[in-house]
Scaffold this active site. Sequence first.
Site, PDB file in Angstrom:
ATOM      1  N   ASP A   9      18.426  -2.474 -19.110  1.00 25.20           N
ATOM      2  CA  ASP A   9      19.010  -3.659 -18.479  1.00 25.20           C
ATOM      3  C   ASP A   9      17.857  -4.534 -18.000  1.00 25.20           C
ATOM      4  OD1 ASP A   9      20.174  -5.625 -17.009  1.00 25.20           O
ATOM      5  OD2 ASP A   9      21.441  -4.299 -15.803  1.00 25.20           O
ATOM      6  N   TYR A  20      23.170 -21.327 -35.026  1.00 28.58           N
ATOM      7  CA  TYR A  20      23.520 -20.286 -35.993  1.00 28.58           C
ATOM      8  C   TYR A  20      23.216 -20.787 -37.406  1.00 28.58           C
ATOM      9  CZ  TYR A  20      25.911 -17.488 -32.440  1.00 28.58           C
ATOM     10  OH  TYR A  20      26.195 -16.713 -31.360  1.00 28.58           O
ATOM     11  N   GLU A  21      23.275 -19.844 -38.338  1.00 33.37           N
ATOM     12  CA  GLU A  21      22.947 -20.086 -39.749  1.00 33.37           C
ATOM     13  C   GLU A  21      23.316 -21.475 -40.284  1.00 33.37           C
ATOM     14  OE1 GLU A  21      21.602 -18.042 -42.377  1.00 33.37           O
ATOM     15  OE2 GLU A  21      21.828 -19.891 -43.513  1.00 33.37           O
ATOM     16  N   GLY A  62      14.466 -29.494 -61.917  1.00 34.11           N
ATOM     17  CA  GLY A  62      13.071 -29.580 -62.341  1.00 34.11           C
ATOM     18  C   GLY A  62      12.975 -30.336 -63.654  1.00 34.11           C
ATOM     19  N   GLY A  63      11.896 -30.141 -64.351  1.00 28.65           N
ATOM     20  CA  GLY A  63      11.695 -30.826 -65.623  1.00 28.65           C
ATOM     21  C   GLY A  63      12.512 -30.208 -66.752  1.00 28.65           C
ATOM     22  N   LYS A  76      21.524 -23.946 -28.926  1.00 25.24           N
ATOM     23  CA  LYS A  76      21.756 -22.662 -29.585  1.00 25.24           C
ATOM     24  C   LYS A  76      22.091 -22.960 -31.036  1.00 25.24           C
ATOM     25  CE  LYS A  76      23.595 -19.949 -25.769  1.00 25.24           C
ATOM     26  NZ  LYS A  76      24.752 -19.184 -25.290  1.00 25.24           N
ATOM     27  N   ARG A  88      21.113  -4.126 -24.765  1.00 18.96           N
ATOM     28  CA  ARG A  88      21.868  -4.054 -23.516  1.00 18.96           C
ATOM     29  C   ARG A  88      22.695  -2.774 -23.524  1.00 18.96           C
ATOM     30  NH1 ARG A  88      24.032  -9.217 -21.182  1.00 18.96           N
ATOM     31  NH2 ARG A  88      23.531 -10.081 -23.200  1.00 18.96           N
ATOM     32  N   ASP A 125      19.043 -17.937 -41.383  1.00 22.44           N
ATOM     33  CA  ASP A 125      18.758 -16.713 -40.628  1.00 22.44           C
ATOM     34  C   ASP A 125      17.714 -15.841 -41.336  1.00 22.44           C
ATOM     35  OD1 ASP A 125      20.377 -17.132 -38.435  1.00 22.44           O
ATOM     36  OD2 ASP A 125      22.122 -16.230 -39.339  1.00 22.44           O
ATOM     37  N   GLN A 166      21.251 -12.058 -36.647  1.00 24.10           N
ATOM     38  CA  GLN A 166      20.668 -11.872 -37.988  1.00 24.10           C
ATOM     39  C   GLN A 166      19.205 -12.278 -38.148  1.00 24.10           C
ATOM     40  OE1 GLN A 166      21.341 -13.194 -42.656  1.00 24.10           O
ATOM     41  NE2 GLN A 166      22.950 -13.682 -41.235  1.00 24.10           N
ATOM     42  N   ASN A 172      14.740 -13.546 -30.432  1.00 20.98           N
ATOM     43  CA  ASN A 172      15.465 -14.750 -30.880  1.00 20.98           C
ATOM     44  C   ASN A 172      16.614 -15.037 -29.926  1.00 20.98           C
ATOM     45  OD1 ASN A 172      16.925 -12.483 -32.015  1.00 20.98           O
ATOM     46  ND2 ASN A 172      18.058 -13.945 -33.251  1.00 20.98           N
ATOM     47  N   PHE A 173      16.277 -15.015 -28.630  1.00 19.20           N
ATOM     48  CA  PHE A 173      17.259 -15.420 -27.621  1.00 19.20           C
ATOM     49  C   PHE A 173      17.422 -16.926 -27.652  1.00 19.20           C
ATOM     50  CE2 PHE A 173      15.573 -11.558 -25.324  1.00 19.20           C
ATOM     51  CZ  PHE A 173      16.713 -10.802 -25.524  1.00 19.20           C
ATOM     52  N   ALA A 174      18.478 -17.382 -26.975  1.00 23.45           N
ATOM     53  CA  ALA A 174      18.633 -18.824 -26.798  1.00 23.45           C
ATOM     54  C   ALA A 174      17.409 -19.337 -26.033  1.00 23.45           C
ATOM     55  CB  ALA A 174      19.910 -19.108 -26.032  1.00 23.45           C
ATOM     56  N   LYS A 227      17.887  -7.240 -16.574  1.00 24.24           N
ATOM     57  CA  LYS A 227      18.117  -7.993 -15.335  1.00 24.24           C
ATOM     58  C   LYS A 227      18.026  -7.073 -14.113  1.00 24.24           C
ATOM     59  CE  LYS A 227      20.250 -11.901 -17.414  1.00 24.24           C
ATOM     60  NZ  LYS A 227      21.422 -12.608 -17.881  1.00 24.24           N
TER      61      LYS A 227
HETATM   62  N1  COA Z   1      19.901  -6.639 -20.606  1.00 22.04           N
HETATM   63  C1  COA Z   1      20.412  -7.639 -19.840  1.00 22.04           C
HETATM   64  N2  COA Z   1      20.562  -8.914 -20.291  1.00 22.04           N
HETATM   65  C2  COA Z   1      20.177  -9.149 -21.549  1.00 22.04           C
HETATM   66  C3  COA Z   1      19.641  -8.163 -22.404  1.00 22.04           C
HETATM   67  C4  COA Z   1      19.499  -6.850 -21.869  1.00 22.04           C
HETATM   68  N3  COA Z   1      19.003  -5.849 -22.575  1.00 22.04           N
HETATM   69  N4  COA Z   1      19.352  -8.712 -23.591  1.00 22.04           N
HETATM   70  C5  COA Z   1      19.709 -10.005 -23.519  1.00 22.04           C
HETATM   71  N5  COA Z   1      20.205 -10.270 -22.290  1.00 22.04           N
HETATM   72  C6  COA Z   1      20.669 -11.572 -21.789  1.00 22.04           C
HETATM   73  C7  COA Z   1      19.658 -12.649 -21.887  1.00 22.04           C
HETATM   74  O1  COA Z   1      18.735 -12.529 -20.819  1.00 22.04           O
HETATM   75  C8  COA Z   1      20.530 -13.901 -21.795  1.00 22.04           C
HETATM   76  O2  COA Z   1      20.828 -14.117 -20.421  1.00 22.04           O
HETATM   77  P1  COA Z   1      20.757 -15.570 -19.702  1.00 22.04           P
HETATM   78  O3  COA Z   1      21.491 -16.529 -20.591  1.00 22.04           O
HETATM   79  O4  COA Z   1      21.450 -15.312 -18.411  1.00 22.04           O
HETATM   80  O5  COA Z   1      19.344 -15.915 -19.546  1.00 22.04           O
HETATM   81  C9  COA Z   1      21.823 -13.439 -22.430  1.00 22.04           C
HETATM   82  O6  COA Z   1      21.712 -12.024 -22.616  1.00 22.04           O
HETATM   83  C10 COA Z   1      22.251 -14.005 -23.764  1.00 22.04           C
HETATM   84  O7  COA Z   1      21.237 -14.349 -24.616  1.00 22.04           O
HETATM   85  P2  COA Z   1      21.491 -15.505 -25.685  1.00 22.04           P
HETATM   86  O8  COA Z   1      20.369 -15.477 -26.643  1.00 22.04           O
HETATM   87  O9  COA Z   1      21.737 -16.789 -24.954  1.00 22.04           O
HETATM   88  O10 COA Z   1      22.839 -15.053 -26.442  1.00 22.04           O
HETATM   89  P3  COA Z   1      24.097 -15.908 -26.917  1.00 22.04           P
HETATM   90  O11 COA Z   1      25.023 -14.920 -27.512  1.00 22.04           O
HETATM   91  O12 COA Z   1      24.649 -16.769 -25.851  1.00 22.04           O
HETATM   92  O13 COA Z   1      23.512 -16.875 -28.061  1.00 22.04           O
HETATM   93  C11 COA Z   1      22.413 -17.374 -30.145  1.00 22.04           C
HETATM   94  C12 COA Z   1      23.301 -16.390 -29.359  1.00 22.04           C
HETATM   95  C13 COA Z   1      22.111 -16.736 -31.490  1.00 22.04           C
HETATM   96  C14 COA Z   1      23.199 -18.691 -30.382  1.00 22.04           C
HETATM   97  C15 COA Z   1      21.117 -17.656 -29.377  1.00 22.04           C
HETATM   98  O14 COA Z   1      20.518 -16.434 -29.060  1.00 22.04           O
HETATM   99  C16 COA Z   1      20.123 -18.539 -30.118  1.00 22.04           C
HETATM  100  O15 COA Z   1      20.283 -19.742 -30.250  1.00 22.04           O
HETATM  101  N6  COA Z   1      19.016 -17.910 -30.597  1.00 22.04           N
HETATM  102  C17 COA Z   1      17.947 -18.617 -31.253  1.00 22.04           C
HETATM  103  C18 COA Z   1      18.316 -19.031 -32.639  1.00 22.04           C
HETATM  104  C19 COA Z   1      18.761 -17.877 -33.478  1.00 22.04           C
HETATM  105  O16 COA Z   1      18.103 -16.885 -33.656  1.00 22.04           O
HETATM  106  N7  COA Z   1      19.933 -18.064 -34.114  1.00 22.04           N
HETATM  107  C20 COA Z   1      20.343 -17.235 -35.202  1.00 22.04           C
HETATM  108  C21 COA Z   1      21.238 -16.179 -34.815  1.00 22.04           C
HETATM  109  S1  COA Z   1      21.589 -15.259 -36.272  1.00 22.04           S
END
Ligand code: COA
Length: 415
Positions: A73, A138-139, A247-248, A136, A38, A168, A17, A96-98, A75
Site C-alpha cells: 500500500d 488510453y489506447e 509506398g512506391g 489521462k 495494490r 499502448d 497495457q 504509467n500512472f496518470a 499510501k
Molecule cells: N497502493 C495504493 N495506491 C496506489 C497503488 C498502491 N499499490 N498503486 C497505485 N495507487 C494509486 C495511485 O497513487 C493513484 O492515486 P492518486 O490519484 O490518489 O494519486 C491511483 O492509484 C490511480 O492511479 P491512476 O494512474 O490515476 O489510475 P486510473 O485508473 O485513474 O487511470 C490511466 C488509468 C491509464 C488512464 C492513467 O494511469 C494514465 O493516464 N496513465 C498514463 C498513460 C497510460 O499509460 N495509458 C495507457 C493505459 S493502457
Amino acid sequence: MAKALDGVRILDFTHVQSGPTCTQLLAWFGADVIKVERAGSGDVTREQLRDVPDADSLYFTMLNHNKRSVTIDTKNPEGKKVLETLIKTCDVLVENFAPGALDRMGFTWARIQELNPQMIVASVKGFGPGPYEDCKVYENVAQCAGGAASTTGFDDGPPVVTGAQIGDSGTGLHLALGIVTALFQRTKTNRGQKVLAAMQDGVLNLCRVKLRDQQRLERTGVMKEYPQYPNGTFGEAVPRAGNASGGGQPGWILKCKGWEADPNAYIYFITQAPVWAKICNVIGKEEWATDPDYATPAARLPRLKDIFAEIERWTMTKTKFEAMDILNKYDIPCGPILSMKEIAEDESLRKTGTIVEVDHPVRGKYLTVGNPIKLSDSPTDVTRSPLLGEHTDEVMAELGYSAEQIAALRTAGAI
Ligand code: COA
C-alpha cells in the site's frame, strides 16, 4: 543459459497495457521484474474481460509473464518505507500512472535521486509537455491524437482506429528501448536519468510516413499512389488511403475464393514493378507487359483501380493460400489476410516461440504471444504471470525483512 539483462532489477509500477508490455519485454530479456500492486485488487486488468470465473484475465496474464508480484500500500507510511528500500535496490522504476500520481505518492524525481542517484525512472504518459500533459489517456485516444486515426480507413468513411495496439504496446516498446539505452549510458556516467515515452509521440513515430506525405501534398497538391488519384480530390491534409500500400509499390486487398462466406478470404497483392511481366502472365493478361498504357509504373498509376479489378478476377478463382503458393513461385509479393484463429493454429509460429502455450494454476492452459524479438545468446522462456502478491514474502525476505517484521507490516496493512 545466461540472459542479456541478468542482474537488472526493475521496480515495476505499471498497470493496464502500455507499461506492462514494456516490463514484460525486459523480463523476457532476463531482468528481475518486481511488480508492485495494490493489495486486494492489484492491476485493474486482473479482473477485466474475465473468461474464467475468479481467474486472472487473459488481459492480465498475457501482459505480465515472467514477473514477480508484491502487494504494497503505497499510501501507508510503512508501505512507503518498504518502497524506499525497493528504490534503493533496483536499477529502474517503470510507471504509467496518470500524470502527477508518483509525485503525490511522495516519490518525486528529486526524492528518488536522493534515495538512489543511479536509478532510471521510466514513464509512459499520454502526452508530452504541453496543453494536454495532465490528461489521462488510453489506447484509442493516442491513436487519434498521434495521427493514426485520421489516416486510417476509407476516404468516404470516418476515421478508424487499428486493431494493432500501437498506442499502448507501441509505446511500451519505445519505453523499453529508452530504458536499455539509459542503462547503457549509465555504465559510462554512473548516473540515472528520466525516460519518457508519450503515447502521442510513439504513435506519431509509427505514422512518420504520413507526415512525409503531408509535406509532399503541400508541395505538389497530389499524391499519385493514393486511391484519390486520378479521380478524387485532395484536401489540405493527408487523406485516408484505404488499403493502398503507400509506398512506391502499389498494393491492394483483393477477394479470394470463398470471400462470400469467409470475412478473411482475401489477399494483399503488391504490383511490384520488377515482377510486372510475371503478374501479367499469371493473370492471363500477357499483352499488358508490353502495352505502353500498362508497361511502366508511371503509366499504371492512373489505372490502378482497373488493374486491381482485373487481378481480383484471378485471385477470386483461388483460395488465399493457393494464390500465395502460386504468386510466391514468381517472387510476387503478397500476403494472406490471416484470422486470429488461423494465427493461433499456425504451427510455424509455435515452433519459433512467437505463439506459446502457458499453464496457469487457476485458469489452466492458454495461448500467448511470446517474445517477438529473438536474441541468439539470450533465449526467452515464457513463464506464467504471478498471482496477486505471490512473491511478497520472498521479495521482502530478499530485502532483509525478518518473518516477524513481515508479519507486523502485514498487520499494519502496509503489505
Ligand atoms: N497502493 C495504493 N495506491 C496506489 C497503488 C498502491 N499499490 N498503486 C497505485 N495507487 C494509486 C495511485 O497513487 C493513484 O492515486 P492518486 O490519484 O490518489 O494519486 C491511483 O492509484 C490511480 O492511479 P491512476 O494512474 O490515476 O489510475 P486510473 O485508473 O485513474 O487511470 C490511466 C488509468 C491509464 C488512464 C492513467 O494511469 C494514465 O493516464 N496513465 C498514463 C498513460 C497510460 O499509460 N495509458 C495507457 C493505459 S493502457
